[in-house]
Design a protein around this motif. Structure first.
Motif, PDB file in Angstrom:
ATOM      1  N   SER A  73     -11.974  -5.592   0.666  1.00 49.24           N
ATOM      2  CA  SER A  73     -11.448  -6.290   1.847  1.00 49.24           C
ATOM      3  C   SER A  73     -10.968  -7.687   1.487  1.00 49.24           C
ATOM      4  O   SER A  73      -9.886  -8.119   1.911  1.00 49.24           O
ATOM      5  CB  SER A  73     -12.527  -6.380   2.932  1.00 49.24           C
ATOM      6  OG  SER A  73     -13.074  -5.118   3.220  1.00 49.24           O
ATOM      7  N   SER A  94      -0.910   4.448   4.996  1.00 46.18           N
ATOM      8  CA  SER A  94      -1.447   3.693   6.127  1.00 46.18           C
ATOM      9  C   SER A  94      -2.951   3.526   5.984  1.00 46.18           C
ATOM     10  O   SER A  94      -3.655   4.460   5.582  1.00 46.18           O
ATOM     11  CB  SER A  94      -1.133   4.425   7.442  1.00 46.18           C
ATOM     12  OG  SER A  94       0.256   4.537   7.632  1.00 46.18           O
ATOM     13  N   TYR A  95      -3.424   2.331   6.314  1.00 50.25           N
ATOM     14  CA  TYR A  95      -4.861   2.084   6.308  1.00 50.25           C
ATOM     15  C   TYR A  95      -5.525   2.783   7.497  1.00 50.25           C
ATOM     16  O   TYR A  95      -4.923   2.910   8.564  1.00 50.25           O
ATOM     17  CB  TYR A  95      -5.152   0.591   6.436  1.00 50.25           C
ATOM     18  CG  TYR A  95      -4.591  -0.287   5.350  1.00 50.25           C
ATOM     19  CD1 TYR A  95      -5.120  -0.284   4.071  1.00 50.25           C
ATOM     20  CD2 TYR A  95      -3.540  -1.161   5.619  1.00 50.25           C
ATOM     21  CE1 TYR A  95      -4.621  -1.114   3.088  1.00 50.25           C
ATOM     22  CE2 TYR A  95      -3.028  -2.003   4.647  1.00 50.25           C
ATOM     23  CZ  TYR A  95      -3.574  -1.972   3.376  1.00 50.25           C
ATOM     24  OH  TYR A  95      -3.076  -2.806   2.410  1.00 50.25           O
ATOM     25  N   SER A  96      -6.767   3.189   7.310  1.00 52.47           N
ATOM     26  CA  SER A  96      -7.591   3.602   8.448  1.00 52.47           C
ATOM     27  C   SER A  96      -8.125   2.335   9.114  1.00 52.47           C
ATOM     28  O   SER A  96      -8.535   1.395   8.431  1.00 52.47           O
ATOM     29  CB  SER A  96      -8.754   4.479   7.988  1.00 52.47           C
ATOM     30  OG  SER A  96      -8.280   5.675   7.420  1.00 52.47           O
ATOM     31  N   SER A  97      -8.108   2.317  10.440  1.00 53.27           N
ATOM     32  CA  SER A  97      -8.529   1.112  11.155  1.00 53.27           C
ATOM     33  C   SER A  97     -10.045   1.036  11.249  1.00 53.27           C
ATOM     34  O   SER A  97     -10.751   2.044  11.194  1.00 53.27           O
ATOM     35  CB  SER A  97      -7.907   1.074  12.553  1.00 53.27           C
ATOM     36  OG  SER A  97      -8.362   2.164  13.317  1.00 53.27           O
ATOM     37  N   ASP A 133      -4.499   1.370  -2.087  1.00 54.29           N
ATOM     38  CA  ASP A 133      -4.420  -0.080  -2.289  1.00 54.29           C
ATOM     39  C   ASP A 133      -5.682  -0.512  -3.030  1.00 54.29           C
ATOM     40  O   ASP A 133      -6.574   0.308  -3.317  1.00 54.29           O
ATOM     41  CB  ASP A 133      -4.308  -0.798  -0.935  1.00 54.29           C
ATOM     42  CG  ASP A 133      -3.881  -2.262  -1.046  1.00 54.29           C
ATOM     43  OD1 ASP A 133      -3.579  -2.713  -2.171  1.00 54.29           O
ATOM     44  OD2 ASP A 133      -3.850  -2.949  -0.015  1.00 54.29           O
ATOM     45  N   TYR A 167     -17.694  -3.998   5.382  1.00 58.42           N
ATOM     46  CA  TYR A 167     -16.551  -4.459   4.609  1.00 58.42           C
ATOM     47  C   TYR A 167     -16.990  -4.678   3.159  1.00 58.42           C
ATOM     48  O   TYR A 167     -18.191  -4.745   2.869  1.00 58.42           O
ATOM     49  CB  TYR A 167     -15.993  -5.760   5.182  1.00 58.42           C
ATOM     50  CG  TYR A 167     -15.248  -5.603   6.491  1.00 58.42           C
ATOM     51  CD1 TYR A 167     -13.979  -5.033   6.516  1.00 58.42           C
ATOM     52  CD2 TYR A 167     -15.795  -6.036   7.691  1.00 58.42           C
ATOM     53  CE1 TYR A 167     -13.277  -4.901   7.712  1.00 58.42           C
ATOM     54  CE2 TYR A 167     -15.104  -5.906   8.895  1.00 58.42           C
ATOM     55  CZ  TYR A 167     -13.850  -5.335   8.891  1.00 58.42           C
ATOM     56  OH  TYR A 167     -13.159  -5.191  10.071  1.00 58.42           O
ATOM     57  N   TRP A 204      -6.126   5.346  -5.163  1.00 60.47           N
ATOM     58  CA  TRP A 204      -6.293   4.808  -3.817  1.00 60.47           C
ATOM     59  C   TRP A 204      -4.964   4.246  -3.320  1.00 60.47           C
ATOM     60  O   TRP A 204      -4.064   3.954  -4.114  1.00 60.47           O
ATOM     61  CB  TRP A 204      -7.361   3.717  -3.797  1.00 60.47           C
ATOM     62  CG  TRP A 204      -8.741   4.201  -4.146  1.00 60.47           C
ATOM     63  CD1 TRP A 204      -9.158   5.496  -4.218  1.00 60.47           C
ATOM     64  CD2 TRP A 204      -9.872   3.397  -4.491  1.00 60.47           C
ATOM     65  NE1 TRP A 204     -10.481   5.556  -4.567  1.00 60.47           N
ATOM     66  CE2 TRP A 204     -10.951   4.285  -4.745  1.00 60.47           C
ATOM     67  CE3 TRP A 204     -10.091   2.026  -4.598  1.00 60.47           C
ATOM     68  CZ2 TRP A 204     -12.219   3.832  -5.109  1.00 60.47           C
ATOM     69  CZ3 TRP A 204     -11.350   1.574  -4.957  1.00 60.47           C
ATOM     70  CH2 TRP A 204     -12.400   2.465  -5.207  1.00 60.47           C
ATOM     71  N   ARG A 237      -9.438  -3.107   8.520  1.00 64.69           N
ATOM     72  CA  ARG A 237      -8.941  -2.012   7.693  1.00 64.69           C
ATOM     73  C   ARG A 237     -10.088  -1.467   6.853  1.00 64.69           C
ATOM     74  O   ARG A 237     -10.866  -2.236   6.281  1.00 64.69           O
ATOM     75  CB  ARG A 237      -7.803  -2.488   6.799  1.00 64.69           C
ATOM     76  CG  ARG A 237      -6.544  -2.851   7.578  1.00 64.69           C
ATOM     77  CD  ARG A 237      -5.534  -3.563   6.712  1.00 64.69           C
ATOM     78  NE  ARG A 237      -4.293  -3.789   7.441  1.00 64.69           N
ATOM     79  CZ  ARG A 237      -3.312  -4.569   7.008  1.00 64.69           C
ATOM     80  NH1 ARG A 237      -3.425  -5.193   5.848  1.00 64.69           N
ATOM     81  NH2 ARG A 237      -2.213  -4.722   7.733  1.00 64.69           N
ATOM     82  N   PRO A 275       0.825  -1.210   0.000  1.00 60.36           N
ATOM     83  CA  PRO A 275       0.000   0.000   0.000  1.00 60.36           C
ATOM     84  C   PRO A 275       0.858   1.258   0.000  1.00 60.36           C
ATOM     85  O   PRO A 275       1.995   1.246   0.482  1.00 60.36           O
ATOM     86  CB  PRO A 275      -0.807  -0.119   1.299  1.00 60.36           C
ATOM     87  CG  PRO A 275      -0.005  -1.023   2.168  1.00 60.36           C
ATOM     88  CD  PRO A 275       0.679  -1.982   1.251  1.00 60.36           C
ATOM     89  N   ARG A 315      -7.565  -5.735   1.379  1.00 60.88           N
ATOM     90  CA  ARG A 315      -7.111  -4.940   2.531  1.00 60.88           C
ATOM     91  C   ARG A 315      -7.208  -5.756   3.818  1.00 60.88           C
ATOM     92  O   ARG A 315      -6.489  -5.507   4.780  1.00 60.88           O
ATOM     93  CB  ARG A 315      -7.932  -3.657   2.652  1.00 60.88           C
ATOM     94  CG  ARG A 315      -7.745  -2.718   1.487  1.00 60.88           C
ATOM     95  CD  ARG A 315      -8.265  -1.321   1.772  1.00 60.88           C
ATOM     96  NE  ARG A 315      -8.021  -0.457   0.625  1.00 60.88           N
ATOM     97  CZ  ARG A 315      -8.130   0.860   0.648  1.00 60.88           C
ATOM     98  NH1 ARG A 315      -8.493   1.476   1.778  1.00 60.88           N
ATOM     99  NH2 ARG A 315      -7.902   1.574  -0.433  1.00 60.88           N
TER     100      ARG A 315
END
Length: 257
Positions: free
Chosen positions: A72, A19-22, A68, A103, A66, A89, A16, A85
């Protein structure tokens, strides 16, 4: 039933770009299709599935900008589930403002070519859903992308299956949907100070149905916090004494022991 998971390393995913949002919990999962033509030869050649997933990631990262691939998980007609993802995430495929609620699981069918999911793909989609429930706090909903967003996705054949209750092939009649429960109110119930409201009363009433000795007074104070902490410990949730989305959903969905 064990999931046949294809890890990101195994399918050659790009890293990616940020950083992914949690995401700790959702109402459930939205089902998608590719929206384009899918070569029917993927039915006989799993390597074509791998290449298709790679091309989708390239489009999402280089075309959409984006960080990534937006999904999901991705399900292929060989009953394999590709890690996108992954759980916990935030996806990007559901639409602006809609990603935190569900998701996103893609079935490798399209608007032409291969349009009808085979039984192995339907099993893989449900394996992905189970994985997201086990690992990502996904709720019980299984919806189509078009539910709440103006799109033809996930295509009519796949959407008809979703509308039937997303039954497992060969499993007989689908399991009746679970009793609906109120959506998370959007605010975390916590103390101090004492929080007041009908959402507090709704949660207290359900806790009493589960056997907890708790007054249904609409006041989230010390007694409510203590019951919440004990419930969270019992269900393996983070013990905070505050009713967040995961705790709210578990109050209705977790087995009563």
């Amino acid at each position: 039933m064990a999931i046949d998971l294809v890890s990101r390393r195994e399918w050659g995913a790009r890293s990616p770009r940020g950083s992914y949002s949690s995401l700790t919990s959702t109402r459930g999962v939205k089902i998608h299709y590719t929206g384009g033509r899918v070569d029917p030869r993927i039915l006989d050649d799993h390597a074509r599935c791998v290449n298709l997933v790679k091309s989708i990631q390239i489009h999402h990262m280089d075309g959409n900008g984006w960080i990534d691939i937006g999904y999901s998980m991705i399900a292929c007609p060989h009953k394999k589930v590709f890690e996108g993802r992954g759980p916990k995430r935030l996806p990007a495929a559901n639409g602006a403002g809609l990603n935190s609620a569900h998701y996103a699981v893609l079935g490798l069918v399209g608007s032409s070519g291969l349009v009808q999911p085979n039984d192995a793909m339907l099993h893989a989609i449900l394996d992905a859903v189970d994985h997201l429930r086990d690992r990502g706090g996904a709720g019980r909903e299984i919806k189509g992308h078009r539910d709440g967003y103006s799109t033809s996705c996930p295509g009519d054949p796949l959407y008809r299956w979703v509308r039937r209750g997303a039954p497992r092939p060969g499993g007989g009649d689908p399991e009746p949907p679970p009793e609906p429960h109120p959506s998370f109110p959007g605010r975390t119930l916590k103390y101090p100070p004492v929080m007041v409201g009908e959402d507090v009363r709704t949660w207290q009433r359900q806790m009493r149905r589960r056997g907890w000795d708790l007054d249904v007074d609409g006041l989230y104070g010390e007694a409510s916090r203590a019951a919440c902490r004990a419930f969270q410990e019992e269900k393996g949730l983070a013990v905070t004494g505050a009713v967040n989305r995961a705790t709210w959903n578990a109050t209705w969905e977790a087995p009563i022991t």
